[in-house]
Write a protein that holds these residues in place. Sequence first.
Motif, PDB file in Angstrom:
ATOM      1  N   LYS A 259      15.134  10.683  -5.020  1.00 34.85           N
ATOM      2  CA  LYS A 259      14.694  10.306  -3.679  1.00 34.85           C
ATOM      3  C   LYS A 259      13.387  10.998  -3.317  1.00 34.85           C
ATOM      4  CE  LYS A 259      16.190  10.286   1.161  1.00 34.85           C
ATOM      5  NZ  LYS A 259      17.254  10.687   2.118  1.00 34.85           N
ATOM      6  N   ASP A 260      13.256  12.280  -3.664  1.00 34.43           N
ATOM      7  CA  ASP A 260      12.032  13.030  -3.364  1.00 34.43           C
ATOM      8  C   ASP A 260      10.823  12.424  -4.084  1.00 34.43           C
ATOM      9  OD1 ASP A 260      13.410  14.761  -1.762  1.00 34.43           O
ATOM     10  OD2 ASP A 260      13.560  16.373  -3.252  1.00 34.43           O
ATOM     11  N   LEU A 261      11.028  11.994  -5.325  1.00 38.75           N
ATOM     12  CA  LEU A 261       9.917  11.402  -6.090  1.00 38.75           C
ATOM     13  C   LEU A 261       9.501  10.061  -5.505  1.00 38.75           C
ATOM     14  CD1 LEU A 261      11.020  12.269  -9.745  1.00 38.75           C
ATOM     15  CD2 LEU A 261       9.056  13.206  -8.503  1.00 38.75           C
ATOM     16  N   ILE A 262      10.475   9.257  -5.110  1.00 34.16           N
ATOM     17  CA  ILE A 262      10.165   7.953  -4.508  1.00 34.16           C
ATOM     18  C   ILE A 262       9.419   8.146  -3.197  1.00 34.16           C
ATOM     19  CG2 ILE A 262      11.185   5.885  -3.471  1.00 34.16           C
ATOM     20  CD1 ILE A 262      13.434   6.112  -5.544  1.00 34.16           C
ATOM     21  N   GLU A 263       9.850   9.132  -2.387  1.00 34.08           N
ATOM     22  CA  GLU A 263       9.167   9.412  -1.123  1.00 34.08           C
ATOM     23  C   GLU A 263       7.740   9.912  -1.371  1.00 34.08           C
ATOM     24  OE1 GLU A 263      11.651  12.144   0.954  1.00 34.08           O
ATOM     25  OE2 GLU A 263      13.052  10.594   1.641  1.00 34.08           O
ATOM     26  N   LEU A 264       7.543  10.703  -2.434  1.00 34.01           N
ATOM     27  CA  LEU A 264       6.207  11.188  -2.770  1.00 34.01           C
ATOM     28  C   LEU A 264       5.304  10.024  -3.162  1.00 34.01           C
ATOM     29  CD1 LEU A 264       4.185  13.465  -3.337  1.00 34.01           C
ATOM     30  CD2 LEU A 264       5.160  13.643  -5.644  1.00 34.01           C
ATOM     31  N   VAL A 265       5.839   9.099  -3.949  1.00 30.56           N
ATOM     32  CA  VAL A 265       5.067   7.927  -4.361  1.00 30.56           C
ATOM     33  C   VAL A 265       4.642   7.112  -3.143  1.00 30.56           C
ATOM     34  CG1 VAL A 265       5.250   5.688  -5.538  1.00 30.56           C
ATOM     35  CG2 VAL A 265       6.035   7.766  -6.686  1.00 30.56           C
ATOM     36  N   ASP A 266       5.551   6.944  -2.191  1.00 27.29           N
ATOM     37  CA  ASP A 266       5.217   6.218  -0.963  1.00 27.29           C
ATOM     38  C   ASP A 266       4.166   6.972  -0.148  1.00 27.29           C
ATOM     39  OD1 ASP A 266       6.986   4.195  -1.582  1.00 27.29           O
ATOM     40  OD2 ASP A 266       8.650   5.080  -0.459  1.00 27.29           O
ATOM     41  N   ALA A 271       2.779   3.178  -4.763  1.00 27.09           N
ATOM     42  CA  ALA A 271       4.011   2.500  -5.178  1.00 27.09           C
ATOM     43  C   ALA A 271       3.750   1.302  -6.078  1.00 27.09           C
ATOM     44  CB  ALA A 271       4.810   2.074  -3.944  1.00 27.09           C
ATOM     45  N   GLU A 272       2.658   0.582  -5.852  1.00 26.73           N
ATOM     46  CA  GLU A 272       2.374  -0.611  -6.656  1.00 26.73           C
ATOM     47  C   GLU A 272       1.951  -0.256  -8.081  1.00 26.73           C
ATOM     48  OE1 GLU A 272      -1.444  -2.674  -5.782  1.00 26.73           O
ATOM     49  OE2 GLU A 272      -1.550  -1.248  -4.086  1.00 26.73           O
ATOM     50  N   TYR A 273       1.603   1.013  -8.304  1.00 27.68           N
ATOM     51  CA  TYR A 273       1.166   1.444  -9.636  1.00 27.68           C
ATOM     52  C   TYR A 273       2.243   2.220 -10.400  1.00 27.68           C
ATOM     53  CZ  TYR A 273      -3.304   0.588  -7.318  1.00 27.68           C
ATOM     54  OH  TYR A 273      -4.342   0.029  -6.611  1.00 27.68           O
ATOM     55  N   VAL A 274       3.364   2.484  -9.751  1.00 26.58           N
ATOM     56  CA  VAL A 274       4.418   3.293 -10.365  1.00 26.58           C
ATOM     57  C   VAL A 274       5.674   2.452 -10.536  1.00 26.58           C
ATOM     58  CG1 VAL A 274       5.857   5.362 -10.165  1.00 26.58           C
ATOM     59  CG2 VAL A 274       3.498   5.393  -9.315  1.00 26.58           C
TER      60      VAL A 274
END
Length: 289
Positions: A259-266, A271-274
């Motif tokens: 969850k922390d990694l997804i929030e960091l990506v956002d 997000a469109e590159y990961v």
Amino acid sequence: MPLTYRTLNSIIYSMRILTISGPLHREYGGPPLAATGIARALSRMNHEVHMFICGQSGTDVLVNSNFYSKLSSDLVNFKVFNRRNQSVYGTFLKFSEIFEVWKKLLKTDLVIFHQVYKLHYLGIWPLLLIQRKPYVLMPHGTLTFYHRKQHRIRKFVFAFPTFLLLRTAKGIFVASEKELVELPYYLKSKGKIVGLGIDLPKFVKPKKNSQIFNILYMGRLTKKKRLDVALKAFSTLIKESNCNLKFIICGSGAEVDEKDLIELVDFLDIAEYVDFRGWVDTVEKDRKS
């Protein structure tokens, strides 16, 4: 078969080896891969290899059947001491299991322990002393500076038996120079770099004329891997380069870490590159590598 020097040499140096591991769970990182890889490599070298897996649930054995099918394919004999509730730290052994270990030790030349802080070692280590069986220990990173600072209360409780286990080992086998350097001072003379008996990846030719430069991460999603640093660097690369980039992440971990990694990506707006692929099995990795 003619008795050549090579076959004679393998007969002379063939050993009966018992390896002891915690649960072979795919999300426990590198140790399960290394433990099975080492057992298979030793078996392919004409050693008679047996393996006890301690504390894995029956359901989880089925979920992680790839480990067991590979052990069988390389003629590694194994036995699972099942438990209803599985733990990364293994399990306390039942009396019947201790008796089974005792019988196996009578026919064993060398014992290999995988990792350090395992509950089943409390029942097995005294048997080794009574039978005077030599054993080595592969810490798989658990004696590095970083890991020695983690879970200090639990390690304090088991400090004395762990010290005795390490002190009476014939050798401490590590995978790298860094791991050797970070061994406690009283173990440095026993340390030896042996690498890991893991499968070599199958490389495939890259796709021609690919318009996307892919960056691939394979491993556990956990804070100590510092994937957050890689994502921040990737974010900077996207802004400062003209390349068409993609960051592919294969692996799983604790829900809070994912969850922390997804929030960091956002937060980084990348997000469109990961692409989070989740856990990927060996067959799929070989197919897509």
